[in-house]
Every structure is written in structure tokens, then in C-alpha cells.
Design an enzyme around this catalytic site. Structure first.
Site, PDB file in Angstrom:
ATOM      1  CB  CYS A   2      -1.071   0.387   1.187  1.00  0.00           C
ATOM      2  SG  CYS A   2      -2.009  -1.144   1.456  1.00  0.00           S
ATOM      3  NE  ARG A  27       4.709   1.662   0.120  1.00  0.00           N
ATOM      4  CZ  ARG A  27       5.602   1.594   0.869  1.00  0.00           C
ATOM      5  NH1 ARG A  27       6.970   1.576   0.542  1.00  0.00           N
ATOM      6  NH2 ARG A  27       5.304   0.914   2.251  1.00  0.00           N
ATOM      7  CD1 TRP A  75       0.289  -6.547  -2.565  1.00  0.00           C
ATOM      8  CD2 TRP A  75      -0.097  -7.065  -0.651  1.00  0.00           C
ATOM      9  NE1 TRP A  75       0.551  -7.962  -2.583  1.00  0.00           N
ATOM     10  CE2 TRP A  75       0.150  -8.067  -1.120  1.00  0.00           C
ATOM     11  CE3 TRP A  75      -0.355  -7.064   0.619  1.00  0.00           C
ATOM     12  CZ2 TRP A  75       0.662  -9.329  -0.689  1.00  0.00           C
ATOM     13  CZ3 TRP A  75      -0.303  -8.415   1.385  1.00  0.00           C
ATOM     14  CH2 TRP A  75       0.308  -9.528   0.693  1.00  0.00           C
ATOM     15  CG  ASN A 101       1.509   1.011   4.241  1.00  0.00           C
ATOM     16  OD1 ASN A 101       2.669   1.620   4.173  1.00  0.00           O
ATOM     17  ND2 ASN A 101       1.422  -0.148   4.017  1.00  0.00           N
ATOM     18  N   GLY A 102      -0.891  -0.437   6.405  1.00  0.00           N
ATOM     19  CA  GLY A 102      -0.498  -1.728   7.430  1.00  0.00           C
ATOM     20  C   GLY A 102      -1.665  -2.575   7.645  1.00  0.00           C
ATOM     21  CD  GLU A 489      17.555 -12.990  -7.055  1.00  0.00           C
ATOM     22  OE1 GLU A 489      16.850 -13.456  -5.963  1.00  0.00           O
ATOM     23  OE2 GLU A 489      17.169 -11.985  -7.562  1.00  0.00           O
ATOM     24  CE  LYS A 493      13.944 -11.300  -9.243  1.00  0.00           C
ATOM     25  NZ  LYS A 493      14.787 -11.035  -8.172  1.00  0.00           N
ATOM     26  CD  GLU A 496      10.313 -11.854  -8.171  1.00  0.00           C
ATOM     27  OE1 GLU A 496      11.596 -11.636  -8.010  1.00  0.00           O
ATOM     28  OE2 GLU A 496       9.674 -11.447  -7.285  1.00  0.00           O
ATOM     29  CG  HIS A 512      20.538 -36.398  -2.895  1.00  0.00           C
ATOM     30  ND1 HIS A 512      20.869 -37.618  -2.476  1.00  0.00           N
ATOM     31  CD2 HIS A 512      21.666 -35.668  -3.132  1.00  0.00           C
ATOM     32  CE1 HIS A 512      22.428 -37.635  -2.458  1.00  0.00           C
ATOM     33  NE2 HIS A 512      22.752 -36.621  -2.840  1.00  0.00           N
ATOM     34  CE  LYS A 611      11.659  -3.138  -5.308  1.00  0.00           C
ATOM     35  NZ  LYS A 611      12.405  -3.986  -6.019  1.00  0.00           N
TER      36      LYS A 611
HETATM   37  C1  F6R Z   1      12.190 -10.582  -5.360  1.00  0.00           C
HETATM   38  C2  F6R Z   1      11.797  -9.671  -4.400  1.00  0.00           C
HETATM   39  C3  F6R Z   1      11.437 -10.123  -2.876  1.00  0.00           C
HETATM   40  C4  F6R Z   1      12.305  -9.020  -1.924  1.00  0.00           C
HETATM   41  C5  F6R Z   1      11.953  -9.361  -0.437  1.00  0.00           C
HETATM   42  C6  F6R Z   1      12.601  -8.702   0.505  1.00  0.00           C
HETATM   43  O1  F6R Z   1      12.479 -10.279  -6.450  1.00  0.00           O
HETATM   44  O2  F6R Z   1      11.843  -8.353  -4.723  1.00  0.00           O
HETATM   45  O3  F6R Z   1      11.681 -11.239  -2.892  1.00  0.00           O
HETATM   46  O4  F6R Z   1      13.843  -9.191  -2.066  1.00  0.00           O
HETATM   47  O5  F6R Z   1      10.576  -9.224  -0.329  1.00  0.00           O
HETATM   48  O6  F6R Z   1      12.580  -7.193   0.417  1.00  0.00           O
HETATM   49  P1  F6R Z   1      13.496  -6.063   0.957  1.00  0.00           P
HETATM   50  O7  F6R Z   1      14.917  -6.302   0.305  1.00  0.00           O
HETATM   51  O8  F6R Z   1      13.099  -4.898   0.496  1.00  0.00           O
HETATM   52  O9  F6R Z   1      13.496  -6.338   2.383  1.00  0.00           O
END
Ligand code: F6R
Length: 616
Positions: A2, A27, A75, A101-102, A489, A493, A496, A512, A611
Site C-alpha cells: 500500500c 507498493r 495491496w 498502509n498496514g 535467485e 526471478k 515472480e 537426490h 515491492k
Molecule cells: C524478489 C523480491 C522480494 C524481496 C523481498 C525482501 O524479486 O523483490 O523477494 O527481495 O520481499 O525485500 P527487501 O529487500 O526490501 O527487504
């Protein structure tokens, strides 16, 4: 999770708030809404969906006018994303309007209490409960809005950044924060409030970031007054931070997506991250936040790293670097698990918290727990002034600049850059690295931006590979040692942003279990660059080939062995193993990006994600 934005001043608030919402959309983008007040009439427009849908609706239906405005991009937590659950929310009288937001955790008992007193609710949200609680307090105690907000917030459990205004007070917005971020932009006879500073950077460079459990009355013609919510204490001379942001940093700059721009920014931002801190020719690494605490690290029995998602992957890379160079045992923990265990932490442990946003609720809770247990906590954050950067005892900022694409890219490589510098600096003090190795590593790190630039030149080839595999239902990613976290990673990527199922594994673990998945339909991305385990990885590739899996291998330039085995190869420049995650990540980011674009997915705002994850 949010985004909230508000304006009060002499200008037309609508374009400022709407533009602010566009910048905060990373957000959350389940719904959006806006409320404007011109001193006579409050106009409210909200809709399920993105800010562009709000804009279309607002401009078709109502001429939104007023010098006071608040807006929200959601969100969803409580209640499905629909028009009714969208913010802003009115109180029952229609006098108070709020954005939030929260999460208010005890909203359901408060709601019952309010219902007993005759309040009705149109939405399923905790926010509508909060605004009515404020209204009830205001009525019962016969107090002004600011006081009512304070009393109400002392009754709630949870997290919030709120902005609320009262029909009877057209010159005032009341804001408060606990757990979610809130910045107040101070202009010339005008004020802005927002989840971060991006909505107002073209108007002012001065901002106050509220601390947890602080609130402020933002009134025209008066200085911002900040108070402690718990004891009403006035905060004398709240710190006004000078912002370093510029508009260019938050625009796409000719790229089709923020994610692509951010991938291509990596040579520059890695350089920005070590510029002035790493002086390769003089053999110096100087990290302001580390120097004063170097003894804590040198004498540490153990380093515990807490983080989530991509930042957790950077932590896994750091585990290899710290153990290799500084010979300190490292444990890497999911912050969400760590916080609910009863972890054993001693005074000789050092905790490193890694977070791009600096707002991740689980990481923040892990930090608080570690501090309670007496640990020294060091932060590696990207967002200056963020809650985590303030909650930690010391830390180092990555200088990635604003990361707007929801899928993290440049944050990852800049985090690894900082963690590598930390490990080298500590190793030097500890005497666990020879002077010649130390100097060699510094020089090699200094060459990384050029190597990343070179790795980016493989983009066209990666587009061709993406075309071949875009319809695959599953992917496996394999790597060993330093490149095991890179495999994780790469898989994250892909899932997501393209919604293709992908798993990352240490290459040797394949036998395994996961090897059962391999058939001619299964693309397997193998990181097979020069390393101590190169021959072992080649054997793993043989095993995949024997089962007809399709091999996409990331190899060092000039490699001939894997070239003969793999179906597709992506070449990257020769890099020492300890720094290779910084290079090998690049083609994996590009591969997932191109597949997602070919599948017509929303690359910058993938479904269900946000994000900044400020809820548990
Ligand atoms: C993946 C991604 C999330 C963040 C995670 C932690 O692409 O963006 O997995 O890495 O939510 O976020 P931060 O780094 O902001 O604590």
C-alpha cells in the site's frame, strides 16, 4: 504494501496526488482511490485495479477539485480487492476521511464494540474500523482530530501509516506511523505526505521521516508538529532530511520497463556502491558504518544474516564470502522464521540485516528480536532513512538508487558488492587474508562494472533462448558453491514475473530427487562458469543430458567442454569465483525478463506481489 500520498497547499491537489500514486504503485496495485476537499465538498473516487483505471474513472465522472487531497494504492490484506474495500474510507458521519498502509490486528473486537454503539460498516477493511474509532473518540472525548487520532492509536494493535482529515478542518492533515513508512515533504506554504519521497521530489528537497509511534499535525501556515503517540511528548526540532533523489532516477529513461532499466543500470550502480569506499590502488576499503564497529566483527564468534526473498539470496552469497575470507561462521536465516523461533544469540554474535526497501516487516521484527537479546545489528539497506536503516546500530547503504520494478535486480548485485567489501575489510583486520590476495580482490572488484557491461552484451542471444523456452511449464536452475544462491535467485526471478514454475538447487542435490523431473521437456539452467567445482558441474550436466533434459549453460568465455554438451550456452567474462555471482546473475535476470515480456506479463508489477512487504 500500500502506498499513501497527500497534499495540502495552494495548488490543485488532484494531479499531485494522482502522480504520486503512479510513483507509489510499486507498493501495491490491487485498487486505488483518491479524495479531494475544496473546503465545501469532499469528492471521492476509487476503483479496483491500477492507478490508470482510477485516472480513467476520475476524469470521466467527476471533476475532482480541491487544495487538500489524499490518495491510496492498495495491496489487499483485509477484504478482497474491490471498489468498496478501496481506500480512502469515510467515517460514519462523513466528516473524517482516511488512508492507511498496514494492518490493525485487533480490528475485529473494536468493530464489534463500535457496532454495539450503532456504527455501520460498508467495507471489510480494518481501516474503516480505525476511522470510526477516531470519530467515536473525537465525539466521546470532545477533542480535536489530532488528539482523537492519538487516543485511538493508543487502543490499536498493529502497524500503520495513516493520513486523515476532517471536513471541519480544511487546512489540516493528521498523519501517524508505526511499522509502515511515512515522509512529510515541506514546501513553500505547502506540505506533502507519502510512503516515500518520490511523489514530491519535484516540489521540495526537504522531508521529515516520522519515527515509529510518532504522529504529526500538518497544518497550513504553521510548522509541522511531531508528537510521540504514547506520551504526547512534543519532538523538538524534528530532523529535516535533505533528499538526494532526482526525477531521472524514478523515470524509465527510454526503456520499456523499469526492470530492464534497472538490469542495465547495474554497471553504474555497482560502481556507485563502491565509489569512494574502495580505493584499489591504495589497498583501502573504507565503510563509514563499519570502521567504528570493526572490532565487533573481528571478535565475533558468529554472524547471523536475516533477510527475505532476494535479499536472503544475497545473504547466502555472503555466507560463502565471509567464511572464505574472514573465517567467521555464518548462518543465514529467513527473517520470518527467525522471529518466531527462540534463537540462541550471544553477545559475541553479530547480526546483519539485509533489505532493499528497509521496510520489510519480517526483517524488522527479526532485528528487534536480535536487539532485545543483546546482539549488535548491522544493516545493509538501499533506501536512505528507511525504518531498518534507523533501527540497526550501524550499517552501510547500497547505492542502487530507487528500485521500482517489483522484481529485485540491481538491489541484489549492490548488496553483494557491499557484503564483499565488508568481508574483505574484516578479513584484513582479522589477518585471515594475505596482503597480496587482499589487493588482488580489491582490483578484481574494481573491474566488475566492466564485466557486468560485457555480460549485458549477451542480451540478443538470451532473447533467442527465451523464444525457444517461453512455453515451458517448469524450469530447473542449478549451481554450486557461490553460484548455488544465484540458481535460487534465477528461479525466483522467473517465477515472480513469468509465473512459470521454477526451482533452484545445488547442482549435486539433483540426484537426490529433482532428477526424477528431467525429461526432454525440462529446461535446466546450469551455472557452469570457472570455479573449483567446474568438473563436478560438468558431470551434473552429463547426468541431465543422459536423461534428455534441455541444457542452457552459463559458461566462461571460451569454454569448449560445456559448449559440446549444452543445447544453448550463454558466455560471460572470466571472473574469480568469489565475485562470479555479480556476473552470473545478469543473464538469468535477462532470461526471465524476456520470457515474461514474450508471455505478455506485467513485468514491473507482477500479480499478487508488492515491492515493500510491510505485513507479516
Ligand atoms: C524478489 C523480491 C522480494 C524481496 C523481498 C525482501 O524479486 O523483490 O523477494 O527481495 O520481499 O525485500 P527487501 O529487500 O526490501 O527487504
Amino acid at each position: 504494501m500500500c502506498g499513501i500520498v497527500g497534499y495540502i497547499g495552494k495548488k490543485d491537489a488532484y494531479p499531485i496526488v494522482l502522480n504520486g500514486l503512479k510513483r507509489l504503485e510499486y507498493r501495491g496495485y490491487d485498487s486505488a482511490g483518491i479524495a479531494l476537499y475544496d473546503g465545501k465538498e469532499i469528492q471521492l473516487c476509487k476503483t479496483q485495479g491500477k492507478v490508470s483505471e482510477l485516472e480513467a474513472k476520475a476524469e470521466k465522472n467527476i471533476p475532482l477539485r480541491g487544495n487538500l487531497g489524499i490518495g491510496h494504492t492498495r495491496w489487499a490484506t483485509h477484504g478482497v480487492p474491490n471498489d468498496v474495500n478501496s481506500h480512502p474510507h469515510y467515517s460514519n458521519s462523513g466528516d473524517l476521511v482516511i488512508i492507511h498502509n498496514g494492518i490493525i490486528e485487533n480490528y475485529s473486537s473494536i468493530k464489534k464494540e463500535l457496532q454495539n454503539r450503532g456504527y455501520t460498516f460498508t467495507s471489510d477493511t480494518d481501516t474503516e474500523v480505525l476511522v470510526n474509532l477516531i470519530e467515536e473518540v473525537k465525539k466521546q472525548e470532545d477533542v480535536k482530530l489530532g488528539k482523537a487520532v492519538q487516543i485511538a492509536l493508543n487502543q490499536v494493535v498493529g502497524a500503520y501509516a495513516i493520513a486523515v482529515f476532517d471536513r471541519n478542518k480544511p487546512d489540516e492533515i493528521v498523519v501517524a506511523k508505526l511499522g509502515s513508512p511515512l515522509a512529510i515533504g515541506i514546501g513553500d506554504d505547502e506540505f506533502f505526505v507519502a510512503s516515500d519521497a518520490t511523489p514530491f521530489i519535484e516540489f521540495t528537497n526537504n522531508a521529515i521521516y516520522l519515527e515509529d509511534e510518532e504522529m504529526a499535525i500538518v497544518r497550513l501556515g504553521r510548522e509541522v508538529r511531531v508528537r510521540k503517540i504514547k506520551n504526547d511528548k512534543l519532538v523538538e526540532n524534528p530532523y529535516v532530511q535533505e533528499l538526494q533523489l532526482n526525477l531521472e532516477q524514478i523515470e524509465k529513461g527510454g526503456y520499456e520497463h523499469f526492470m530492464l532499466k534497472e538490469i542495465y543500470e547495474q554497471p553504474k550502480v555497482i560502481h556507485d556502491t563502491y565509489r569512494g569506499r574502495l580505493l584499489a590502488d591504495q589497498g583501502i576499503i573504507r565503510l563509514g558504518g563499519l570502521e567504528d564497529y570493526i572490532k565487533k566483527f573481528v571478535n565475533a564468534d558468529r554472524i547471523i544474516i536475516v533477510a527475505c526473498g532476494t535479499s536472503w539470496h544475497a545473504g547466502l552469497v555472503a555466507e560463502y564470502i565471509f567464511e572464505d575470507m574472514a573465517r567467521i561462521p555464518v548462518e543465514v536465516e529467513y527473517a520470518s522464521e527467525f522471529r518466531y523461533r527462540n534463537p540462541i544469540i550471544t553477545e559475541n554474535d553479530v547480526v546483519i540485516a539485509i533489505s532493499q526497501s528497509g521496510e520489510t516487516a519480517d526483517t524488522l521484527a527479526a532485528i528487534k528480536l536480535a536487539k532485545e537479546k543483546g546482539a549488535f545489528v548491522y544493516g545493509v539497506c538501499n533506501v536512505v532513512g528507511s525504518t531498518i536503516s534507523r533501527e540497526t546500530h550501524s550499517g552501510t547503504y547500497t547505492h542502487a538508487g530507487p528500485e521500482i520494478g517489483v522484481a529485485s535486480t540491481k538491489a541484489f548485485t549492490t548488496q553483494i558488492t557491499v557484503l564483499t567489501m565488508m568481508a574483505l575489510r574484516i578479513a584484513k583486520s582479522k589477518g585471515t587474508i594475505s596482503q597480496s590476495d587482499y589487493i588482488k580482490h580489491l582490483r578484481e572488484l574494481d573491474m566488475i562494472p566492466d564485466s557486468v557491461e560485457e555480460a549485458l552484451q549477451g542480451d540478443e542471444k538470451i532473447v533467442e533462448i527465451a523464444k525457444v523456452f517461453k512455453s515451458a511449464a517448469n524450469f530447473l536452475y542449478l549451481g554450486r558453491g557461490y553460484n548455488f544462491p544465484v540458481a535460487l535467485e534465477g528461479a525466483l526471478k522467473l517465477k515472480e514475473i513469468s509465473y512459470i514454475h521454477a526451482e533452484g538447487y545445488p547442482a549435486a542435490e539433483m540426484k537426490h530427487g529433482p532428477i526424477a523431473l528431467i525429461d526432454e521437456q525440462m529446461p535446466v539452467v546450469v551455472i557452469a562458469t570457472n570455479s573449483n567445482h567446474y568438473d563436478k558441474v560438468v558431470s551434473n550436466i552429463e547426468e541431465i543430458k543422459a536423461r534428455k533434459g534441455k541444457i542452457i549453460a552459463v559458461v566462461t568465455e571460451g569454454d569448449t567442454t560445456v559448449r559440446d554438451l549444452a543445447d544453448y550456452i550463454i558466455e560471460v567474462p572470466l571472473t574469480p569465483e568469489a565475485l562470479s555471482p555479480l556476473i552470473n546473475t545478469i543473464p538469468l535476470q535477462l532470461l526471465s525478463y524476456h520470457i515474461a515480456v514474450m508471455l505478455e506479463k506485467n513485468v514491473d508489477q507482477p500479480r499478487n506481489l508488492a515491492k515493500s512487504v510491510t505485513v507479516e
